[in-house]
Write a protein that holds these residues in place. Structure first.
Motif, short mmCIF file in Angstrom:
data_model
loop_
_atom_site.label_atom_id
_atom_site.label_comp_id
_atom_site.label_asym_id
_atom_site.label_seq_id
_atom_site.Cartn_x
_atom_site.Cartn_y
_atom_site.Cartn_z
N PHE A 32 6.81 -1.05 -9.23
CA PHE A 32 7.00 -2.46 -8.94
C PHE A 32 7.37 -2.65 -7.48
O PHE A 32 7.57 -1.69 -6.73
CB PHE A 32 8.08 -3.05 -9.86
N ARG A 33 7.46 -3.89 -7.05
CA ARG A 33 7.78 -4.23 -5.68
C ARG A 33 9.26 -4.58 -5.57
O ARG A 33 9.68 -5.70 -5.87
CB ARG A 33 6.93 -5.41 -5.21
N PRO A 34 10.12 -3.63 -5.15
CA PRO A 34 11.55 -3.92 -5.04
C PRO A 34 11.85 -4.75 -3.80
O PRO A 34 11.03 -4.86 -2.88
CB PRO A 34 12.18 -2.53 -4.94
N ASP A 35 13.02 -5.33 -3.77
CA ASP A 35 13.47 -6.04 -2.59
C ASP A 35 13.71 -5.04 -1.46
O ASP A 35 14.11 -3.89 -1.71
CB ASP A 35 14.75 -6.81 -2.89
N GLU A 36 13.48 -5.46 -0.24
CA GLU A 36 13.64 -4.56 0.91
C GLU A 36 15.05 -3.98 0.99
O GLU A 36 15.23 -2.86 1.49
CB GLU A 36 13.31 -5.29 2.21
N ALA A 52 0.83 -1.21 0.00
CA ALA A 52 0.00 0.00 0.00
C ALA A 52 0.86 1.25 0.00
O ALA A 52 0.57 2.22 -0.73
CB ALA A 52 -0.94 -0.02 1.20
N LEU A 53 1.92 1.27 0.79
CA LEU A 53 2.79 2.44 0.84
C LEU A 53 3.58 2.59 -0.46
O LEU A 53 3.78 3.70 -0.95
CB LEU A 53 3.73 2.34 2.03
N LEU A 54 4.02 1.49 -1.03
CA LEU A 54 4.72 1.55 -2.31
C LEU A 54 3.82 2.08 -3.42
O LEU A 54 4.27 2.81 -4.30
CB LEU A 54 5.25 0.16 -2.69
N SER A 55 2.55 1.73 -3.37
CA SER A 55 1.61 2.14 -4.43
C SER A 55 1.10 3.56 -4.27
O SER A 55 0.52 4.11 -5.21
CB SER A 55 0.42 1.18 -4.46
N ALA A 56 1.31 4.15 -3.10
CA ALA A 56 0.70 5.45 -2.80
C ALA A 56 1.43 6.63 -3.42
O ALA A 56 0.91 7.74 -3.40
CB ALA A 56 0.61 5.64 -1.29
N HIS A 57 2.62 6.42 -3.98
CA HIS A 57 3.42 7.52 -4.50
C HIS A 57 4.35 6.96 -5.58
O HIS A 57 4.80 5.83 -5.47
CB HIS A 57 4.23 8.16 -3.38
N PRO A 58 4.63 7.73 -6.64
CA PRO A 58 5.56 7.25 -7.68
C PRO A 58 7.02 7.31 -7.22
O PRO A 58 7.80 8.14 -7.68
CB PRO A 58 5.28 8.18 -8.86
N TRP A 59 7.38 6.44 -6.28
CA TRP A 59 8.73 6.44 -5.73
C TRP A 59 9.76 6.19 -6.82
O TRP A 59 9.59 5.30 -7.65
CB TRP A 59 8.85 5.36 -4.65
N SER A 60 10.83 6.95 -6.79
CA SER A 60 11.86 6.81 -7.82
C SER A 60 12.54 5.45 -7.78
O SER A 60 12.87 4.88 -8.83
CB SER A 60 12.90 7.92 -7.67
N PHE A 61 12.74 4.90 -6.58
CA PHE A 61 13.43 3.61 -6.46
C PHE A 61 12.55 2.42 -6.84
O PHE A 61 13.04 1.31 -6.99
CB PHE A 61 13.94 3.43 -5.03
N LEU A 110 1.15 -7.89 -18.13
CA LEU A 110 1.82 -7.04 -17.17
C LEU A 110 2.90 -7.83 -16.43
O LEU A 110 2.80 -9.05 -16.28
CB LEU A 110 0.81 -6.47 -16.17
N PRO A 111 3.96 -7.16 -15.94
CA PRO A 111 5.03 -7.87 -15.24
C PRO A 111 4.54 -8.47 -13.91
O PRO A 111 3.56 -8.01 -13.32
CB PRO A 111 6.09 -6.79 -15.02
N ALA A 112 5.26 -9.47 -13.43
CA ALA A 112 4.85 -10.19 -12.23
C ALA A 112 4.93 -9.31 -10.99
O ALA A 112 4.14 -9.48 -10.06
CB ALA A 112 5.72 -11.43 -12.05
N ASP A 113 5.88 -8.38 -10.94
CA ASP A 113 6.04 -7.51 -9.76
C ASP A 113 5.27 -6.21 -9.89
O ASP A 113 5.51 -5.26 -9.15
CB ASP A 113 7.51 -7.22 -9.51
N PHE A 114 4.31 -6.15 -10.81
CA PHE A 114 3.54 -4.94 -11.07
C PHE A 114 2.67 -4.58 -9.87
O PHE A 114 1.99 -5.41 -9.30
CB PHE A 114 2.65 -5.18 -12.30
N LEU A 115 2.71 -3.28 -9.50
CA LEU A 115 1.84 -2.75 -8.46
C LEU A 115 0.83 -1.75 -9.01
O LEU A 115 -0.35 -1.83 -8.71
CB LEU A 115 2.66 -2.06 -7.36
#
Length: 237
Positions: free
Chosen positions: A118-122, A44-53, A77-82
């Motif tokens: 996308f969902r990057p690694d932590e 949810a936090l990753l999807s809430a803003h167009p984060w550069s990373f 669509l890619p597998a890690d798509f948010l």
């Protein structure tokens, strides 16, 4: 220490006065809460803003199956798509009409370049995002583990502040994009409001005469009527 889901959850647990966990599968109440809530809060936090990373671009593979209606082509669509940010033709980041349906992108374009979150690694989370995520996790973990509403409200305010700070820092990672195709920009060169057409002269004004005081009096005034300029009667003829 490299960031991981375990490290982030342990930091959040410490913020609410709970014990950190050695594993998300250890069976404690803290581990159960963290394991169940962490994935949704992170996404949810990753999807809430167009984060550069967490922003990526790629050319989408076109599927053999076509949409039932409205569009000619479907793309996987890619597998890690948010979340999608924009879509364009070959070599362009935006500019085409599309819709997202059943994890596929439908469009009439013969090729698609997707800009997406996308969902990057932590381990790729920058410090400003990690702080915002830990604050958000602490706010969400608080009620299940402490049942303290007042503490949860305080942590929620802290999380909102950390999120604003993270967005501010992240927004400085690229050149500010100029506003395009906005009606006020195209109207900038035009005068507003439009110049009014000159009013036609009144027939009465054309027939007005100058009185003894130099004022313009209506022709209906008589020589002995009170003058509108000085409110006194003109001299006798």
């Amino acid at each position: 220490m490299a960031l991981s889901a375990l490290v982030l959850c342990s930091r959040a647990l410490l913020k609410i006065g709970a014990q950190p966990v050695a594993s998300l599968d250890e069976g404690t109440a803290e581990a159960e809460v963290a394991a169940n809530l962490y994935p949704a809060i992170r996404d949810a936090l990753l999807s809430a803003h167009p984060w550069s990373f967490a922003t990526g671009q790629m050319a989408l593979p076109r599927l053999v199956a076509v949409p039932y209606a409205d569009y000619a082509h479907a793309y996987q669509l890619p597998a890690d798509f948010l979340r999608i940010l924009s879509a364009g033709g070959a070599g362009a980041g935006r500019g085409i009409d599309y819709r997202i349906h059943e994890h596929r992108l439908h469009t009439d374009a013969a090729a698609v370049t997707l800009t997406y979150l996308f969902r990057p690694d932590e381990s790729a989370f920058p410090a400003f995002f990690a702080n915002a995520l830990v604050a958000r996790l602490a706010a969400e973990f608080c009620i299940p583990l402490t049942e303290s509403g007042s503490r949860a409200e305080m942590l929620q305010r802290t999380a909102e502040h950390e999120t604003r700070q993270a967005r501010l820092i992240d927004s400085q990672q690229q050149t500010v994009r100029a506003i395009e195709d906005f009606p006020l920009i195209s109207a900038r060169g035009r005068a507003w409001p439009p110049a009014a057409a000159p009013r036609p002269a009144s027939p009465r004004a054309n027939s007005a005469t100058s009185c003894w005081a130099g004022a313009i009096c209506a022709p209906s005034r008589t020589a002995r009527a009170a003058c509108a300029t000085c409110s006194s009667s003109p001299p006798a003829a």
